[in-house]
Structures are given as structure tokens and as C-alpha cells.
Design a protein around this motif. Structure first.
Motif, short mmCIF file in Angstrom:
data_model
loop_
_atom_site.label_atom_id
_atom_site.label_comp_id
_atom_site.label_asym_id
_atom_site.label_seq_id
_atom_site.Cartn_x
_atom_site.Cartn_y
_atom_site.Cartn_z
N VAL B 132 0.84 -1.20 0.00
CA VAL B 132 0.00 0.00 0.00
C VAL B 132 0.88 1.25 0.00
N ASN B 133 1.95 1.22 0.77
CA ASN B 133 2.82 2.40 0.82
C ASN B 133 3.63 2.58 -0.46
N ARG B 134 4.01 1.49 -1.11
CA ARG B 134 4.65 1.62 -2.43
C ARG B 134 3.68 2.30 -3.40
N LEU B 135 2.40 1.92 -3.28
CA LEU B 135 1.38 2.48 -4.19
C LEU B 135 1.11 3.95 -3.90
N TYR B 136 0.89 4.32 -2.63
CA TYR B 136 0.68 5.73 -2.30
C TYR B 136 1.90 6.54 -2.76
N GLY B 137 3.10 5.98 -2.55
CA GLY B 137 4.32 6.71 -2.88
C GLY B 137 4.42 7.04 -4.36
N THR B 306 -7.47 -7.40 -3.16
CA THR B 306 -6.19 -7.20 -2.47
C THR B 306 -6.28 -5.91 -1.64
N VAL B 307 -5.21 -5.62 -0.92
CA VAL B 307 -5.16 -4.38 -0.14
C VAL B 307 -5.36 -3.15 -1.01
N PHE B 308 -5.04 -3.25 -2.30
CA PHE B 308 -5.21 -2.10 -3.20
C PHE B 308 -6.69 -1.78 -3.45
N ASP B 309 -7.53 -2.80 -3.31
CA ASP B 309 -8.96 -2.65 -3.61
C ASP B 309 -9.78 -2.23 -2.41
#
Lengths: 328, 328
Positions: B132-137, B306-309
Motif C-alpha cells: 500500500v505504501n509503495r502504491l501511495y508513494g 487485495t489491499v489495493f482494492d
């Protein structure tokens, strides 16, 4: 990639400029134009070909814009502009007056639900990414305590307070997180800490020619609410040094969740930001959430939304299968 | 608060025990029972009143359980149990074989979509909160680089590799993030770094009576893939010291996104975990996502997720208005 998302910017201060930059970094967005209450001819956007429109004419562009990013201030601009523009566009804003968020949410939700738009409010880093981390922290570590530290960062309100003191020509104030307090929190001690125990304050002050430094320092350090409860240091410098070394708008901070699992196991989650430009970072967050706002709007999820309501995947230009493969 | 969410645990190793603890910390959950492939009478749950069922009988409890938390391993257990149990229950698991996530997702999605359940996969910290943090970043700082550092943490695979060396009686191996590499990343330098440049390795080894320490050390430090490319230190200790000081399962790590905004402004986002128990923390993340899985399932959002959803707000026992007021 399909058609680009068409973005409008409402308001062109530091935040609006940051959004103009941020849009240019996003592969799937294009800037339709900047909307302002000022005389459009007086604005000079960074992009030479960017068109500036009177904000009053925004309703003529409802079919040309997918998301309007609101870059006005929380005190005077957004309470009025937010609901008005949410009647016309899907919007994103950085409303940050914590105590008024419930009322503002209600006003936006009414406007956006009626108009069939999506209004994403209070996006940025605090409120925004810090809020999300407070939420992940307390949801995962149910038995624990959450700490938010701000800084090192320029505080506009405190800088203004120092500037109003007689004898002060110019000043900036930095809020600095207390290393001692952070060390205790990171060690899992779960201390009780007031805001003043978590932070120190550092002032850089330019005196007027006839001012008494000792009096100014005393006035700062004893100022109720702003400084009296804090450990404060005051540095006197020249206007030249202030301009050279203290003109940027750095900020940042820490959200730390310390909790216990199992019998009595310490677990610490920490999120931090180190920002060389506070407004440019906030603008980048707004722009990523504009993508999410558009996806929500297109899929019929209308009304007011916050960062809590938005799945992380919606922020990315990548599709879900790409995200699972590359980032999970 | 309405009725409590009814949770089942499938598999009772470290992860299952951690979930049992985590459920007891959550105000809106109750544990229905533990399901195992072993003889139920051989299991001794932490809670004295907890019932243990044969996993083979799970299909008899579909009406008694809202979410089944799968606590099996990624290699042998989940590829089979995940789709099988997703046909019966809404599930959450911690599948962490990165390369096989797309196939596993597809298998779960087919099973859950057909059954009208929700299957949340790959929940934990990496994959999970780190993802999740890679994605927000990368969504916020589109022009930048993302770095994941692991440690300080016990690596089971590397510990096993050292234990297999002739002359080694027992051993543990810690992966440690390189302070130098982290400093460069935090300074916004955006260096190119291999995994071995980002980490060092530290071994604590108990020798057999007749073993040659120099030979063992040389064998460790030159072992291909595991140690040869890394800066490795080897410490020889007694079995007693190993048991006393190195029996815990700490882990953690850092996700750092370094990017540029505006003309050339550095911005750094950092997420870190310092975990005294890796499995207990993963269990706590699984348990929070069980709540989200249940809400998704009840609202008809079936299939694999997944956590992204998953919107962050779904993880909390608080309602959206409370969250906006308290945490935004």
C-alpha cells in the motif's frame, strides 16, 4: 492508455501552481485551464499555453472538465466554493479546518449527491495521508496509542504572530518535533504527551533598527497559546539571511502507532514525510486523488468522499492486474 | 455496536495463535473456532473455551462463520486451501509468494465469484501494508524512485541455510538494512541499489563440538545467492545464549519513496515497521482486513480482492462519521 483525464484548477496561489506542475508529471492527465477570481490577464501560468478563465464562467465548461481541483484556502474560499463547484464538477480539495470538517462534508455531500458528482475533501498530508496512517495504525494495533508529530516545518500562523510584535521587521517560525518524545514513543513506552511536550519552537527574527532584542525575545517566549507552553529558541538574523536561508516552505512530520499484541509484544508502525515544499507536496496528493475522484464519479459513486473512503488502487494510473504484479 | 462478526481460524501455527490474540483485542469480533488438519484433541488454544474442529468438516459451519482467516503457509497450504475455502466462506489470507500472486488471484477470484464470497489475499506487511505504501508513494510522487528495505529481522530461509552447513548445531540469521544506503535514499539522491547493496547479514552460530569455526565462517560467507553478494558477519555463541537472546521473531523494514516536484524540489515519504513479533503483527493485519472482507461481502462486492482494492475506512470498527471527526 485511453483518453486523458481533463483537469481544471480553481485558484492559482502556491497550491494551484503546484497542481499545474503535478499534472505535467502524470501520464494520463491534461490541464484544461485555470479558473480565477482575479482578472485572468494578470495571471501568468507556468505553462505558456495554459488558458486562464474567470471563475465566474466555470459553468460554461462543465462538459470540458472531468475534475476540478480546488486550490483555495480553507477559511474563506472553500466553504463557499466547494459546494458551489461540486454542483458543476467532480472536485478535490484540501480543506483542513479539522473542527469544521463534519459541516463541510455535509454541505459537499448534499451538493454533489444532488448533482451526480463526486466531491473529495480534505486531501493533502494532514488531513490526508497522515489521517490514513492514523487509521491503518489503530485498526491493526487495536491495543495501542497514536502520536502525530509535526515538523521540522515552517508554521505560517506562528510566523505571523511573531511578525506582529512591535520591533519585529520580519520573522519565520519552525515547529520541531521533540527527539526525546519521539524516542519514548518509538521505544513502545506509550507516554502521555501534550502538544507542547511533543514539539519545540525555533524563531528567526529580523529586528527593526531601534528594537530591544531582549524585550522581543521575552515577548515571544511568553506569548500565550503560541509559545508560552513550549521550549522556544529565538535567533536574531539579518533580513538578507532570512531571505536567503528561510524563504522555502519545508514541512513534514511523523505518525507513530505503538501497540501491543499477543502476551505483551511491542509493535511500532511509523509514517513520516520530509518535504522541501509543503504546498508542492499537497498539490501532488491532490492530483493523485483527482484520478480517484474521476474513477469514482464515472462508476456512479457520487457524493462527498474522504481519503478513508478511497481504495489505494484508485490513485494509480496502472490497472489492477499491473498493480498486483508490480507493487503487491 | 450490532452483532459481533463471527470469525473462524484455519490453521493453528504462529499465525493462527496471533489471530486468536488479535480477535480478543477487537471489540466487534468473536472467535467461533479453530479448524485444523491435525487431530483436534492435540491442539491447545490460548482461550480455554475455544472449540477445535477438523478442517474437513468446515463445510458444516458455513452459516456460523462470517469470515474464515486462513493461517496456512504459502507454499503448500494456501494454493489448495484458499480456493477450496473461498467456495464456502469469505476469507482473508497472507499468501506471500510474489511471483505466483497473479495465478493465485485468478483461482480465488473464480471460486469466490461463483460462490458469492469475498476472498482477500496477500494481507500482512509485505505483501500488505508495504505494498500500500509503495502504491501511495508512486501515485503521489510520480517522478521518483521507491525503495524497500527489510530488517532488522530474522530470516527463516537464511537461518535454515546456515543450519544445514556441516559442523553447525544451530543458527539464526538477521537481515539488516544498510544505514549508508538508507541515508542516501533519505537525502533524495535516488541511487540505484541492488538488494545486496541495501542489506547486510548477521549470523549467530552454535558450533558442534568438533567443528572448525574458520571453515564454517568461510562456508557461510561464500554461499551463493544467500550470502556471497552480501557483507556478512558471523558470531559464534553458545546454545544457551542462542536460546536466551535469539528465540524471538523480530522483523520490520522501510518503504521509502523519494521524488521531485515543481522545478526540482526533493520530497521524501517513509514508512517503517519495527516488530518484536513478525507473526503476531501479520496476524493483527489479517484480523483488521477480516473486518473489511466482511463489509465487502455483505455489500455484495464478491470475488478476489487485495489491499489495493480496499478503502482504509473498511478496516475500522468506527463508522465513517466517527472516523472523519476523530482521525481525519
Amino acid at each position: 492508455m485511453g483518453e486523458k483525464m481533463r483537469i481544471g484548477i480553481a485558484g492559482y496561489g502556491n497550491l494551484g501552481k503546484g497542481v499545474e506542475y503535478a499534472i505535467s508529471q502524470q501520464p494520463d492527465m491534461e490541464l484544461v485551464g485555470i479558473f480565477t477570481r482575479r482578472d485572468p490577464s494578470t495571471l501568468h501560468p507556468i505553462g505558456e499555453k495554459v488558458t486562464v478563465y474567470p471563475l465566474a464562467d466555470a459553468d460554461q465548461y462543465v462538459h470540458d472538465i472531468d475534475v476540478m481541483i480546488l486550490c483555495g484556502g480553507s477559511r474563506a474560499d472553500l466553504p463557499e466554493q466547494g459546494p458551489a463547484l461540486a454542483k458543476l464538477f467532480t472536485t478535490v480539495d484540501s480543506f483542513d479546518t479539522h473542527a469544521k470538517i463534519p459541516d463541510y462534508f455535509a454541505a459537499l455531500d448534499e451538493a454533489a449527491s444532488a448533482a451526480g458528482t463526486t466531491a473529495v475533501l480534505s486531501v493533502g498530508w494532514d488531513p490526508g495521508l497522515f489521517s490514513v496512517n492514523r487509521l491503518y495504525g489503530e485498526s491493526v494495533l487495536a491495543d495501542g496509542a497514536t502520536y502525530t508529530f509535526w515538523g521540522k516545518g515552517l508554521s505560517q500562523g506562528h510566523s505571523d504572530a511573531v511578525r506582529r510584535i512591535p520591533g519585529v521587521q520580519n520573522a519565520v517560525q519552525y515547529t520541531i518535533p521533540s527527539e526525546d518524545a519521539m524516542a519514548k514513543v518509538r521505544a513502545g513506552e506509550q507516554p502521555e504527551l501534550t502538544t507542547s511536550e511533543k514539539h519545540t519552537r525555533e524563531c528567526y527574527v529580523v529586528l527593526e533598527a531601534d528594537a530591544d532584542a531582549a524585550v522581543v525575545e521575552e515577548t515571544i517566549c511568553t506569548m500565550p497559546d503560541y509559545f508560552a507552553d513550549y521550549s522556544t529558541t529565538v535567533n536574531f538574523i539579518s533580513e538578507k539571511e532570512l531571505q536567503e536561508k528561510h524563504s522555502a516552505m519545508p514541512h513534514g512530520g511523523f505518525v507513530i502507532r505503538s501497540g501491543k499484541t499477543g502476551e505483551n509484544t511491542n509493535q511500532v508502525m511509523e509514517y513520516s514525510l520530509k518535504l522541501d515544499s509543503n504546498p508542492e507536496f499537497t498539490s501532488s496528493v491532490l492530483t493523485a486523488y483527482a484520478r480517484a475522484a474521476h474513477k469514482l464519479s464515472v462508476s456512479g459513486q457520487h457524493g462527498a468522499k474522504t481519503v478513508f473512503d478511497i481504495a489505494p488502487g484508485l490513485l494509480s494510473p496502472k490497472d489492477p492486474a499491473e498493480l498486483r504484479k508490480e507493487l503487491l
